[in-house]
Design a protein around this motif. Structure first.
Motif, short mmCIF file in Angstrom:
data_model
loop_
_atom_site.label_atom_id
_atom_site.label_comp_id
_atom_site.label_asym_id
_atom_site.label_seq_id
_atom_site.Cartn_x
_atom_site.Cartn_y
_atom_site.Cartn_z
N HIS A 238 0.82 -1.22 0.00
CA HIS A 238 0.00 0.00 0.00
C HIS A 238 0.85 1.27 0.00
N ILE A 239 2.12 1.17 -0.37
CA ILE A 239 3.06 2.28 -0.19
C ILE A 239 2.57 3.58 -0.82
N GLU A 240 1.91 3.50 -1.95
CA GLU A 240 1.44 4.73 -2.61
C GLU A 240 0.36 5.42 -1.79
N SER A 241 -0.55 4.64 -1.23
CA SER A 241 -1.66 5.24 -0.49
C SER A 241 -1.27 5.71 0.91
N ILE A 242 -0.21 5.12 1.49
CA ILE A 242 0.20 5.54 2.84
C ILE A 242 1.44 6.42 2.82
N SER A 243 1.93 6.75 1.63
CA SER A 243 3.14 7.57 1.55
C SER A 243 2.96 8.92 2.22
N GLY A 244 1.73 9.45 2.20
CA GLY A 244 1.47 10.74 2.85
C GLY A 244 1.76 10.69 4.33
N TYR A 245 1.38 9.57 5.00
CA TYR A 245 1.65 9.42 6.43
C TYR A 245 3.16 9.31 6.68
N LEU A 246 3.82 8.49 5.88
CA LEU A 246 5.24 8.24 6.08
C LEU A 246 6.07 9.49 5.75
N ASN A 247 5.61 10.28 4.78
CA ASN A 247 6.35 11.49 4.41
C ASN A 247 6.33 12.55 5.51
N VAL A 248 5.29 12.51 6.35
CA VAL A 248 5.25 13.44 7.49
C VAL A 248 6.47 13.20 8.39
N VAL A 249 6.87 11.93 8.49
CA VAL A 249 8.01 11.56 9.35
C VAL A 249 9.33 11.70 8.59
N THR A 250 9.37 11.14 7.39
CA THR A 250 10.64 11.06 6.65
C THR A 250 10.92 12.29 5.79
N GLN A 251 9.91 13.17 5.66
CA GLN A 251 10.05 14.38 4.84
C GLN A 251 10.45 14.03 3.39
N GLY A 252 9.75 13.04 2.85
CA GLY A 252 9.93 12.70 1.45
C GLY A 252 11.13 11.83 1.14
N GLU A 253 11.70 11.16 2.14
CA GLU A 253 12.89 10.34 1.91
C GLU A 253 12.55 8.87 1.65
N LEU A 254 11.31 8.58 1.31
CA LEU A 254 10.92 7.20 1.06
C LEU A 254 11.55 6.67 -0.23
N PRO A 255 11.97 5.41 -0.22
CA PRO A 255 12.52 4.83 -1.46
C PRO A 255 11.42 4.59 -2.48
#
Length: 301
Positions: A129-146
């Protein structure tokens, strides 16, 4: 009977979501409320569990240690949120895998077995589900997701294959057929709900109906075995105090942080949940290890 109820409620709620046009924000709010009301309380008797499996007799000492661990973890979140997130995911995966295997009467499982099932419960769905939850993760990683690309399908599939392989290994080790069948059914259930439902809803159904309710069952049976007059009303009373304290604390911090969107709210919510997850997972790991020992000792304090 309990399993039938768990699957029945999950299927009913999942079917309702698929057939009724419901606003996603309403669904997410419903999920957070369920986690607050049923997920948070499953760690509310950690102090009693600890005292029944340890020579430590001080509740205050345990609570102080619990709070200090949580405080140390929030400092980590502030200093290096990406690494704190990574540790939280791995810790939660281990905790979920350990509880699942214990619930299926697979005692003294290998660490890698617990991790495989934990990765199947949490990490494989997150990557899928990485595309749909990327918004949550980006709050923490500030867009550093692979950029997982096609790997968002390869990695979850590999984890599922490892889980299937572990089932075959359990069968060779002579694990009861009932446990094998239950693990197989659960594997199919997790795959189906994450294919059909959004991540937050699918995770909530698992976390509340399976992980939390199973933990309640394990804790109550254990505490009752340590003291004959311990009943369900006393267990409920034990849950209320620290549950209310934790819920009020989380709501107060969310009000103080004032998240500007639901995405930020959900992210902050799970970060706050992580603060009590770390000491809770340590306590439950101690509990499951102690419970699996041939000779049981210690009493309910």
């Amino acid at each position: 009977m309990i399993r039938i109820i768990q699957y029945g409620i999950a299927i009913t709620l999942g079917f309702a979501y698929l057939t009724i046009d419901v606003n996603s924000q309403l669904v997410n709010s419903f999920c957070l409320i369920l986690i607050l009301l049923f997920g948070i309380p499953h760690g509310a008797v950690d102090h009693r569990i600890h005292l029944s499996t340890s020579k430590d007799t001080s509740v205050l000492k345990y609570i102080l240690r619990y709070v200090l661990i949580a405080a140390g973890y929030i400092l980590w979140w502030l200093l290096d949120p990406t690494k704190a997130l990574f540790i939280f995911i791995l810790l939660s995966a281990y905790h979920f895998g350990q509880e699942l295997l214990e619930d299926n009467k697979i005692k003294n499982s290998d660490v890698w077995m617990r991790m495989i099932w934990g990765l199947m419960i949490l990490v494989a769905p997150m990557i899928y589900h990485i595309e749909s939850i990327s918004g949550y993760l980006n709050v923490v990683t500030q867009g550093e997701l692979p950029d997982f690309g096609f790997w968002r399908y390869i990695v979850p599939s590999a984890i599922i294959l490892f889980a299937i392989g572990s089932i075959l290994l359990f069968k060779r080790r002579g694990i009861e057929k009932k446990s094998i069948h239950q693990l197989s059914a659960f594997l199919g259930f997790i795959i189906i709900i994450h294919v059909l439902l959004p991540f937050v809803l699918a995770f909530t159904l698992y976390f509340v109906l399976f992980h939390s309710l199973n933990a309640f069952k394990h804790q109550y049976k254990w505490l009752k075995s340590k003291k004959s007059n311990y009943d369900i009303s006393r267990f409920a009373g034990d849950l209320v105090g620290f549950s209310l304290l934790a819920i009020l604390g989380i709501l107060s911090l969310l009000w103080f942080l004032k998240p500007e969107s639901q995405t930020t709210l959900i992210t902050y919510f799970f970060i706050l949940i992580s603060l009590i997850t770390l000491p809770h997972a340590i306590t439950l790991d101690q509990f499951y290890r102690f419970r699996s020992q041939p000779r049981l000792s210690g009493g309910l304090k």
